[in-house]
Design an enzyme around this catalytic site. Structure first.
Site, short mmCIF file in Angstrom:
data_model
loop_
_atom_site.label_atom_id
_atom_site.label_comp_id
_atom_site.label_asym_id
_atom_site.label_seq_id
_atom_site.Cartn_x
_atom_site.Cartn_y
_atom_site.Cartn_z
N HIS A 65 32.02 30.26 24.26
CA HIS A 65 32.20 28.87 24.71
C HIS A 65 31.75 27.90 23.63
CE1 HIS A 65 30.72 30.84 28.65
NE2 HIS A 65 32.03 30.80 28.72
N HIS A 83 28.14 23.89 29.08
CA HIS A 83 29.43 23.89 28.39
C HIS A 83 29.83 22.45 28.05
CE1 HIS A 83 30.64 27.96 30.41
NE2 HIS A 83 29.49 28.01 29.76
N HIS A 100 36.39 23.15 31.69
CA HIS A 100 35.61 22.46 30.66
C HIS A 100 36.38 22.46 29.34
CE1 HIS A 100 31.90 24.18 32.96
NE2 HIS A 100 32.20 22.97 33.43
N ASP A 103 35.57 25.63 27.36
CA ASP A 103 36.02 26.96 27.79
C ASP A 103 37.15 27.44 26.88
OD1 ASP A 103 34.26 26.49 29.82
OD2 ASP A 103 35.80 26.14 31.36
N ARG A 163 22.70 34.27 26.73
CA ARG A 163 23.28 33.79 25.47
C ARG A 163 22.76 34.69 24.35
NH1 ARG A 163 22.54 27.25 26.76
NH2 ARG A 163 23.58 27.39 28.80
CU LIG Z 1 28.48 29.66 27.06
ZN LIG Z 2 32.80 26.25 31.12
#
Ligand SMILES: [Cu+2]
Ligand SMILES: [Zn+2]
Length: 173
Positions: A65, A83, A100, A103, A163
């Site tokens: 992302h 995001h 988003h 994305d 993450r």
């Molecule tokens: Cu992410």
């Molecule tokens: Zn997103």
């Protein structure tokens, strides 16, 4: 005299053009500070081409992302925020209320040797500093790789888990 003028002309031509036409390449690091590869962002007509070349990551499918802040503090990278979402949508390419701007349309596959690459062409991100969907907006953004795949529909994260690698995206100086 001729040489000096030529050198000046070249520097005037290439410096702004570099940022505009060639895009930027950023490096990613893992949670433990290892080199995790690179991501490049290159404008192409009305789209942005994103190429990622990753390494030192666990095999399998991983979400990628664009996150909203240009900060990657290890180990959890939470400082990158959520995001990138300037249009106030929900998460997921397959979400009817989405998606988003941060994305991306596919997950990346990392092989047994820890490397993997992917290329995305998207029309909802730009490098234009005056655009709200710019990767350079509000001081920049970041690119994030997650421990799991994105299911492309669950708001706000795609159920992608922790993450695991992050790279700061900021305007070339
Ligand atoms: Cu992410
Ligand atoms: Zn997103």
């Amino acid at each position: 005299m001729r040489l000096t003028a030529a050198a000046l002309a070249i520097s005037l031509l290439t410096m702004p053009a570099l940022a505009k036409s060639k895009g930027v390449t950023v490096s990613l690091k893992t949670s433990s500070g290892q080199d995790a590869g690179t991501a490049s962002f290159v404008p192409a007509k009305d789209k942005l081409t994103i190429r990622i070349k990753l390494k030192n990551l666990p095999p399998g499918q991983h979400a990628v992302h664009i996150h909203e802040h240009a900060v990657c503090d290890a180990p959890d990278f939470k400082t990158a925020g959520g995001h990138f979402n300037p249009a106030s949508k929900q998460h997921g390419i397959e979400n009817p209320m989405g998606h988003h701007n941060g994305d991306l349309p596919q997950n990346v596959t990392i092989g047994s040797n820890g490397t993997g690459s992917a290329t995305f062409h998207v029309d909802y991100l730009s490098l234009d500093p005056s655009a709200s969907n710019s990767l350079f907006a509000n001081g920049g953004t970041s690119i994030m790789v997650h421990e799991k795949a994105d299911d492309m529909k669950t708001d706000p994260t795609g159920n992608a888990g922790n993450r695991i690698a992050c790279g700061v995206i900021s305007a070339p100086k």
